[in-house]
Write an enzyme that holds these catalytic residues in place. Structure first.
Site, PDB file in Angstrom:
ATOM      1  N   THR A 162     -52.840   4.533  -8.095  1.00 12.59           N
ATOM      2  CA  THR A 162     -52.493   4.620  -6.675  1.00 12.59           C
ATOM      3  C   THR A 162     -52.684   6.056  -6.221  1.00 12.59           C
ATOM      4  O   THR A 162     -52.276   6.980  -6.940  1.00 12.59           O
ATOM      5  CB  THR A 162     -51.037   4.184  -6.384  1.00 12.59           C
ATOM      6  OG1 THR A 162     -50.689   4.614  -5.049  1.00 12.59           O
ATOM      7  CG2 THR A 162     -50.010   4.758  -7.343  1.00 12.59           C
TER       8      THR A 162
ATOM      9  N   ASP B 235     -51.053   7.422  -4.085  1.00  9.68           N
ATOM     10  CA  ASP B 235     -49.739   7.972  -3.709  1.00  9.68           C
ATOM     11  C   ASP B 235     -49.109   8.808  -4.838  1.00  9.68           C
ATOM     12  O   ASP B 235     -48.232   9.618  -4.586  1.00  9.68           O
ATOM     13  CB  ASP B 235     -48.775   6.840  -3.334  1.00  9.68           C
ATOM     14  CG  ASP B 235     -49.324   5.983  -2.205  1.00  9.68           C
ATOM     15  OD1 ASP B 235     -50.208   6.466  -1.472  1.00  9.68           O
ATOM     16  OD2 ASP B 235     -48.873   4.829  -2.061  1.00  9.68           O
TER      17      ASP B 235
ATOM     18  N   SER C 131     -50.832  -9.689  -3.090  1.00  7.42           N
ATOM     19  CA  SER C 131     -50.639 -11.138  -3.056  1.00  7.42           C
ATOM     20  C   SER C 131     -49.207 -11.515  -2.667  1.00  7.42           C
ATOM     21  O   SER C 131     -48.254 -11.161  -3.358  1.00  7.42           O
ATOM     22  CB  SER C 131     -50.964 -11.734  -4.426  1.00  7.42           C
ATOM     23  OG  SER C 131     -50.670 -13.106  -4.444  1.00  7.42           O
TER      24      SER C 131
HETATM   25  O1  F6P Z   1     -50.559   2.681  -1.620  1.00  4.22           O
HETATM   26  C1  F6P Z   1     -51.772   3.201  -1.226  1.00  4.22           C
HETATM   27  C2  F6P Z   1     -51.844   3.313   0.279  1.00  4.22           C
HETATM   28  O2  F6P Z   1     -53.101   3.842   0.612  1.00  4.22           O
HETATM   29  C3  F6P Z   1     -50.721   4.126   0.928  1.00  4.22           C
HETATM   30  O3  F6P Z   1     -50.938   5.512   0.845  1.00  4.22           O
HETATM   31  C4  F6P Z   1     -50.747   3.595   2.336  1.00  4.22           C
HETATM   32  O4  F6P Z   1     -49.478   3.727   2.939  1.00  4.22           O
HETATM   33  C5  F6P Z   1     -51.098   2.145   2.130  1.00  4.22           C
HETATM   34  O5  F6P Z   1     -51.737   2.037   0.868  1.00  4.22           O
HETATM   35  C6  F6P Z   1     -51.999   1.580   3.182  1.00  4.22           C
HETATM   36  O6  F6P Z   1     -52.103   0.218   2.958  1.00  4.22           O
HETATM   37  P1  F6P Z   1     -53.188  -0.726   3.650  1.00  4.22           P
HETATM   38  O7  F6P Z   1     -54.498  -0.428   2.999  1.00  4.22           O
HETATM   39  O8  F6P Z   1     -52.709  -2.092   3.356  1.00  4.22           O
HETATM   40  O9  F6P Z   1     -53.206  -0.367   5.098  1.00  4.22           O
END
Ligand code: F6P
Length: 320
Positions: free
Chosen positions: A126, A128, A73
């Site tokens: 996450t 990550d 958001s």
């Molecule tokens: O934070 C999770 C993640 O999947 C990261 O690994 C990646 O860089 C990002 O989100 C991708 O974001 P979006 O889904 O907005 O492209």
């Protein structure tokens, strides 16, 4: 009856749906009325806040993603929208909020808590795995399962065709997914943002191995490194003299049925979060270290920079 709400924010992870299921069931067990907030902080602003019960979470435990949606958001960064969000929570008499998300979401809820006094518990979620203070974030195990499955498949074609494969994985600025998947899939090279690798060293090593019969190479690279996957692929062609292909795994890493570990961790994180709130912890992130859960203050989580586990870096010393 006291009211409690949950929202998912930032990149979705497999494990959020089992978390929603347990949130509803455990809240009711504890005498609380559970609410869903749809589409992250956006739903707080737009009053997409709905009282829920058992029937709202039936049949979701095995599904990836999140039934209640997630968002990043931009409006929540502005105070005027956070005020509206608080008014909407007040309309439903909600003073306890569970936030499933990553570091960006935690920074958002920290500001909201300081401005409004709302009690919250953060559940690190996450792929990550880059949140300070916890060894594990929800969704990581499922994402690693998908990455390793893909790397196993790539190995089949790489070995049949005597090629190098450069496989880019997610992780934002963190090399955790790349490091662990490279280690556990037997990759020859792993490039991560946390370490500048000496490609000259690998050039010598790989050429020597090729002369001694190695027919293919797999390199796992994190999306956050400074070189592109194409550049690494060209490096294989020019410096190692082997045909090379690039595979970018992309968002398939964010989907898939939650693994057994993520279902179990979802249940455990949610139990700790609700218990923590009921005990009066009003600004904590639920952390998991060495097999135990503990609550850490949001101040510590948002102000400390994440470091990759030194043991993993040591284990991977020959491929990074
Ligand atoms: O934070 C999770 C993640 O999947 C990261 O690994 C990646 O860089 C990002 O989100 C991708 O974001 P979006 O889904 O907005 O492209």
């Amino acid at each position: 009856m006291k009211n409690i709400a949950i929202l998912c924010s930032g990149g979705d992870v497999s494990g959020m749906n089992p978390a929603l299921k347990h949130f509803v069931e455990y809240s009711i067990e504890k005498g609380l009325q559970p609410y869903f907030v749809y589409n992250g902080f956006e739903g707080l602003i737009d009053n997409k806040i709905v009282a829920v019960s058992y029937c709202d979470v039936s049949g979701i435990i095995n599904r990836g993603g999140t039934k209640i949606g997630s968002a990043r958001s931009q409006r929540f960064l502005q105070e005027k929208y956070r005020k509206i969000a608080k008014e909407n929570l007040d309309k439903h008499n909600i003073d306890k909020l569970l936030v499933l998300g990553g570091d960006g979401s935690f920074r958002g809820i920290e500001v909201f808590h300081k401005e409004t006094g709302i009690s919250f518990a953060g559940v690190p979620s996450t792929i990550d795995n880059d949140i300070t203070g916890t060894d594990y974030c929800l969704g990581v195990d499922t994402a690693l399962g998908i990455i390793n499955c893909s790397l196993d498949a790539i190995r089949d074609t790489a070995s049949s065709f005597s090629r190098a494969f450069v496989v880019e994985v997610m992780g934002n600025h963190c090399g955790y997914l790349a490091l662990v998947s490279a280690l556990t899939s037997g990759a020859e090279l792993c490039l991560i943002p946390e370490k500048v690798s000496d490609l000259k060293k690998f050039e010598k090593k790989f050429n020597h191995e090729k002369e001694n019969g190695r027919k293919y190479f797999i390199a796992v690279i994190a999306e956050g490194i400074s070189q592109s996957a194409d550049e690494i692929s060209q490096w294989f062609e020019k410096n190692i003299g082997i045909e090379s292909r690039v595979t970018i795994l992309g968002h398939i890493q964010r989907g898939g049925n939650p693994s057994t570990r993520d279902r179990l961790m979802a249940y455990r994180f949610i139990t700790e979060a609700i218990d923590g709130l009921l005990l009066g912890n009003n600004d904590a992130v639920i952390c998991y270290n060495d097999g135990n859960f503990n609550l850490k203050s949001i101040d510590y989580i948002t102000k400390t920079t994440y470091q990759l586990d030194a043991n993993f870096l040591k284990l991977a010393k020959n491929i990074i």
